[in-house]
Design a protein around this motif. Sequence first.
Motif, mmCIF file in Angstrom:
data_model
loop_
_atom_site.group_PDB
_atom_site.id
_atom_site.type_symbol
_atom_site.label_atom_id
_atom_site.label_comp_id
_atom_site.label_asym_id
_atom_site.label_seq_id
_atom_site.Cartn_x
_atom_site.Cartn_y
_atom_site.Cartn_z
ATOM 1 N N ASP A 32 65.888 63.772 41.758
ATOM 2 C CA ASP A 32 66.431 62.704 42.087
ATOM 3 C C ASP A 32 68.051 62.836 42.230
ATOM 4 N N ASP A 33 68.693 61.571 42.368
ATOM 5 C CA ASP A 33 69.975 61.791 42.749
ATOM 6 C C ASP A 33 70.756 62.333 41.846
ATOM 7 N N ARG A 34 70.347 62.673 40.373
ATOM 8 C CA ARG A 34 71.369 63.477 39.632
ATOM 9 C C ARG A 34 70.622 64.530 38.757
ATOM 10 N N THR A 35 69.488 65.055 39.194
ATOM 11 C CA THR A 35 68.548 65.856 38.812
ATOM 12 C C THR A 35 68.088 66.870 39.931
ATOM 13 N N VAL A 36 68.348 68.314 39.897
ATOM 14 C CA VAL A 36 67.615 69.216 40.783
ATOM 15 C C VAL A 36 67.257 70.587 39.993
ATOM 16 N N LEU A 37 66.400 71.280 40.738
ATOM 17 C CA LEU A 37 66.036 72.605 40.089
ATOM 18 C C LEU A 37 66.803 73.564 41.163
ATOM 19 N N VAL A 38 67.153 74.628 40.573
ATOM 20 C CA VAL A 38 68.010 75.910 41.272
ATOM 21 C C VAL A 38 67.022 77.111 40.839
ATOM 22 N N ARG A 40 79.989 71.433 54.138
ATOM 23 C CA ARG A 40 79.891 71.291 52.929
ATOM 24 C C ARG A 40 80.088 69.987 52.567
ATOM 25 N N GLY A 41 79.278 69.768 51.400
ATOM 26 C CA GLY A 41 79.232 68.281 50.876
ATOM 27 C C GLY A 41 78.985 68.176 49.332
ATOM 28 N N ALA A 42 78.689 67.124 49.072
ATOM 29 C CA ALA A 42 78.578 66.614 47.571
ATOM 30 C C ALA A 42 77.081 66.050 47.256
ATOM 31 N N GLU A 43 76.171 66.324 48.412
ATOM 32 C CA GLU A 43 74.718 66.117 48.251
ATOM 33 C C GLU A 43 74.008 67.178 48.070
ATOM 34 N N PRO A 44 73.236 67.298 46.942
ATOM 35 C CA PRO A 44 72.135 68.393 46.774
ATOM 36 C C PRO A 44 71.081 68.311 47.964
ATOM 37 N N ARG A 45 70.910 69.506 48.499
ATOM 38 C CA ARG A 45 69.564 69.617 49.495
ATOM 39 C C ARG A 45 68.890 70.778 49.261
ATOM 40 N N LYS A 75 82.021 72.778 42.523
ATOM 41 C CA LYS A 75 82.960 72.388 43.749
ATOM 42 C C LYS A 75 82.287 71.465 44.773
ATOM 43 N N GLY A 76 80.836 71.849 44.982
ATOM 44 C CA GLY A 76 79.912 71.178 45.879
ATOM 45 C C GLY A 76 78.783 71.938 46.332
ATOM 46 N N PHE A 77 78.366 71.589 47.689
ATOM 47 C CA PHE A 77 77.319 72.349 48.120
ATOM 48 C C PHE A 77 77.616 72.953 49.435
ATOM 49 N N ILE A 78 77.090 74.011 49.739
ATOM 50 C CA ILE A 78 77.254 74.770 50.977
ATOM 51 C C ILE A 78 76.072 74.716 51.743
#
Length: 184
Positions: A129-135, A98-103, A179-182
């Motif tokens: 970028d470091d503050r923008t993702v697509l899901v 788990r963490g706080a970085e999107p991948r 909460k974060g990323f799994i």
Amino acid sequence: MQTFLRPILLSLALLAPLAAPAQAERAQQGLLALFAPAQKAGPDRAARAELKAAVKVALANPPRGRIWCVPFARAVTGVEIRGNAKTWWDQAKGRYPRGAEPRVGAVMAFAASRAMPKGHVAVVSKVIDDRTVLVDQANWERNRITQDTLVIDVSAKGDWSQVRVANAGGTLGRVNPVKGFIYN
């Protein structure tokens, strides 16, 4: 130039609800186009292709009845957690990193809130970028699977603890706790 324009464009995106739906959608597409070159190449590209193949299978085989975020996220990531989305973060402890970085391919675990009492899970499909993702996600729009939905980190510390997610009209919605990323 992208770094200089980012705050201006994000401000415009936040004002998009005041614009007509077609204008809001064009603004979102313009924002995405500007940040597209910042996408990481290499492993992210392969992970994105693998994820999109899994999403294609999920779209071709929808469940009977209601479409929910949990079975969708489990099917496309292989993260074998069950129960309401709000429990995923705690259940992942000791089982999955788990963490706080999107991948790309990571499950974004939303915390429960008044607006989302059961929480929500979505799958990162692209890091802009470091503050923008697509899901890619299920049931953000009622009973639908949506792809490449814009999510912006609006947390004060840039730690992805609070995000805004694009709505059906392409506008950014309320602030949502994360909460974060799994990772799998």
